[in-house]
Scaffold this motif. Structure first.
Motif, PDB file in Angstrom:
ATOM      1  N   CYS A  17      -4.851 -87.913 -39.350  1.00  0.00           N
ATOM      2  CA  CYS A  17      -5.765 -87.145 -38.505  1.00  0.00           C
ATOM      3  C   CYS A  17      -5.144 -85.799 -38.127  1.00  0.00           C
ATOM      4  CB  CYS A  17      -6.066 -87.903 -37.223  1.00  0.00           C
ATOM      5  SG  CYS A  17      -7.014 -89.380 -37.513  1.00  0.00           S
ATOM      6  N   VAL A  19      -9.920 -88.766 -35.004  1.00  0.00           N
ATOM      7  CA  VAL A  19      -9.420 -90.134 -34.837  1.00  0.00           C
ATOM      8  C   VAL A  19      -9.716 -90.941 -36.096  1.00  0.00           C
ATOM      9  CG1 VAL A  19      -9.658 -90.194 -32.323  1.00  0.00           C
ATOM     10  CG2 VAL A  19     -11.614 -90.783 -33.754  1.00  0.00           C
ATOM     11  N   CYS A  20      -8.955 -92.033 -36.238  1.00  0.00           N
ATOM     12  CA  CYS A  20      -9.186 -92.938 -37.368  1.00  0.00           C
ATOM     13  C   CYS A  20      -8.792 -94.337 -36.899  1.00  0.00           C
ATOM     14  CB  CYS A  20      -8.358 -92.492 -38.575  1.00  0.00           C
ATOM     15  SG  CYS A  20      -6.601 -92.824 -38.381  1.00  0.00           S
ATOM     16  N   CYS A  67      -5.066 -94.472 -35.360  1.00  0.00           N
ATOM     17  CA  CYS A  67      -4.756 -93.947 -34.022  1.00  0.00           C
ATOM     18  C   CYS A  67      -5.706 -94.505 -32.954  1.00  0.00           C
ATOM     19  CB  CYS A  67      -4.681 -92.421 -34.006  1.00  0.00           C
ATOM     20  SG  CYS A  67      -6.092 -91.557 -34.660  1.00  0.00           S
ATOM     21  N   CYS A 107      -0.707 -91.253 -38.885  1.00  0.00           N
ATOM     22  CA  CYS A 107      -1.941 -91.262 -39.676  1.00  0.00           C
ATOM     23  C   CYS A 107      -2.230 -89.843 -40.129  1.00  0.00           C
ATOM     24  CB  CYS A 107      -3.112 -91.826 -38.865  1.00  0.00           C
ATOM     25  SG  CYS A 107      -3.525 -90.822 -37.421  1.00  0.00           S
ATOM     26  N   LYS A 128      -1.120 -86.129 -37.526  1.00  0.00           N
ATOM     27  CA  LYS A 128      -0.488 -86.957 -36.500  1.00  0.00           C
ATOM     28  C   LYS A 128       0.741 -87.701 -37.043  1.00  0.00           C
ATOM     29  CE  LYS A 128      -4.699 -87.604 -33.752  1.00  0.00           C
ATOM     30  NZ  LYS A 128      -5.615 -88.587 -33.119  1.00  0.00           N
TER      31      LYS A 128
HETATM   32 ZN    ZN Z   1      -5.767 -91.173 -36.916  1.00  0.00          ZN
END
Ligand code: ZN
Ligand code: ADP
Ligand code: MG
Length: 479
Positions: free
Chosen positions: A28, A40-41, A44, A26, A23
């Motif tokens: 991901c 996801v993290c 995000c 980040c 992304k």
């Molecule tokens: Zn993320």
């Protein structure tokens, strides 16, 4: 006055998802189609205290897109926050670019009805995608999937230079093909990775001022875009002809009813309160960096086209068709390389394959079989193993259930009859059953030969070798 007395003016804001592995801010993954909320993290998902870090590849891809669309690449640029509330946007702002986009002032050239026209590109900027709301699947309410949140996008804003839905169609296809060639986006419309906001206005022919525009958001099929423009221009003309005024508003196109509906008007036009994102440093690019990208750009459609015409001897029309989509062009090159019959591969692509895709309302990148499969089909015909009419049936099979054409004809028993005795048997049978036609032929009506061959083909379900049939008929009819 009638609709012919008006000119339609269209400008597009195209969003293309970049095909970076991770992304924009980040680490991901960006892969499409994963289980909801598995990519996801904290960044995000917008957990408090997290900080974004710009993915360098995103800048590189946007610069590639800018160079390929004849834009100026800005040495200094930055990220801004675009503030608005919506449940798919966890930070309540989108990181985008406001007054300093990466690329400015380009154009792409389109060809409509044999005429070339330049469509201006106002700007290209980078931004993050939002998440996705799943509305109906779960019965009540909506659930948020943040896998898409933070997927990198470029937004390509055009000048209001288009004057018809044909020009829009050509522009969108050309732009898509450029982004595919330089491999910055896979532009899968059906997955929403290539979508457009369509701005439409009308004015009386000869007027110098533009009319008030309406905007249709997030459209992701060429067919709906063309339909929507045709509908919207007629609607606006009718409003004006009835003495009314076109309202500036955001519309939603409904493909089922074939109409546009108001989403929000100018009154609630949003104030996004843009400001520079304090969590990100400004972007500064060196001349060397930009030059390096320019030097390493892959072969573009125009140059492929020249090669097809000058080296492979294709017509300009065929070369235009093939390079209109990277999927066609890639398949053409790969299959041609294997079977060495480029012309035949081109013919399959621009007649039967294009027709079937059209019937299915699919795009070239949705062809389900491989270039190897197509090459094998061409070879089977060239080697006289099957006739071209059986070839068409093999193609249908390739679309329905892709596998090796050799396997298909074995399974189906479609191997061409090239055995002399077998051919003779059919020819004699057809001659016997069509006495009158035979007499006509002998009386000088050469056309009848085609009819007789056709009958023999019917008899053998298209499997007889047509050349042998022809020769055998001529020989037998002499007797
Ligand atoms: Zn993320
Ligand atoms: P916004 O972000 O508010 O939609 P922009 O001024 O950046 O606004 O314009 C967006 C798009 O609308 C551009 O692609 C532009 O070409 C197009 N556009 C602007 N004015 C008109 C008009 N009168 N008719 C059709 N398209 C227009
Ligand atoms: Mg807009």
């Amino acid at each position: 006055m009638s609709i012919e007395d008006y000119e339609t003016v269209i400008g597009l804001e195209v969003h293309a998802e970049l095909s970076t592995k991770t992304k924009i801010f980040c680490k991901c993954p960006t892969k499409f189609g994963a289980e909801p909320n598995t990519q996801v993290c904290p960044i995000c998902m917008a957990m408090p205290g997290t900080l974004p870090v710009l993915n360098e590849k995103v800048v590189e891809y946007a610069v590639k897109a800018g160079i390929s669309t004849n834009c100026e690449i800005e040495r200094d640029s930055k990220n801004d926050r675009k503030n608005y509330f919506y449940p798919d946007l966890p930070k309540a702002y989108q990181i985008s670019q406001y007054d300093k986009p990466l690329c400015k002032g380009g154009f792409i050239e389109i060809n409509v009805n044999g005429e070339n026209k330049k469509i201006g590109i106002t700007r290209i900027h980078i931004e993050e995608d939002a998440g996705k709301l799943n509305h109906n699947e779960f019965g009540q309410g909506s659930l948020v999937d943040l896998n898409r949140a933070g997927v990198p996008l470029i937004e390509i804003v055009s000048e209001p230079d288009m004057r018809s839905s044909e020009e829009v169609d050509a522009y969108l296809k050309k732009l898509k093909s450029i982004l595919e060639y330089i491999e910055v986006s896979d532009c899968k419309m059906q997955e929403g990775s290539y979508r457009a906001d369509v701005n439409v206005s009308v004015r009386k022919k000869g007027d110098t001022e533009f009319g008030t525009r309406t905007e249709m958001k997030n459209m992701n099929s060429f067919r709906s875009i063309v339909r929507a423009i045709e509908y919207e221009r007629a609607r606006q003309v009718e409003v004006i002809e009835n003495g009314g005024k076109v309202e500036q508003e955001t519309l939603r196109w409904d493909d089922v009813s074939g109409k546009t509906f108001s989403m929000r008007d100018k009154e609630d036009a949003q104030d996004y309160r843009y400001f520079p994102d304090p969590d990100l440093v400004a972007i500064r690019l060196s001349d060397e960096y930009i030059e390096n990208i320019r030097k390493n750009l892959p072969e573009m459609p125009e140059s492929r086209k020249d090669r097809y015409i000058n080296k492979l001897g294709l017509s300009e029309k065929d070369a235009n068709f093939l390079t209109s989509s990277k999927a066609y062009s890639d398949m053409f090159e790969k299959a041609g390389e294997i079977c060495k019959n480029y012309k035949a591969v081109c013919n399959w692509l621009n007649s039967d394959i294009a027709r079937i895709l059209n019937e299915k309302e699919q795009e070239p990148d949705q062809i389900p079989f491989s270039a190897e499969n197509l090459a094998e089909l061409v070879k089977l015909i060239d080697d006289g193993v099957i006739s071209s009419s059986i070839g068409k049936k093999v193609l249908d099979e390739l679309f329905a259930n892709p596998r090796s054409p050799k396997q298909i004809i074995e399974e189906k028993g479609w191997v061409q009859i090239s055995d002399e005795n077998a051919i003779k048997e059919v020819v004699l049978k057809v001659i016997k059953e069509n006495e009158e036609s035979v007499l006509d032929y002998k009386a000088g009506k050469d056309r009848v030969l085609g009819f007789l061959v056709g009958q023999a083909m019917k008899e053998t379900k298209g499997k007889a070798n047509p050349k042998m049939l022809n020769e055998m008929f001529i020989e037998e009819l002499k007797k």
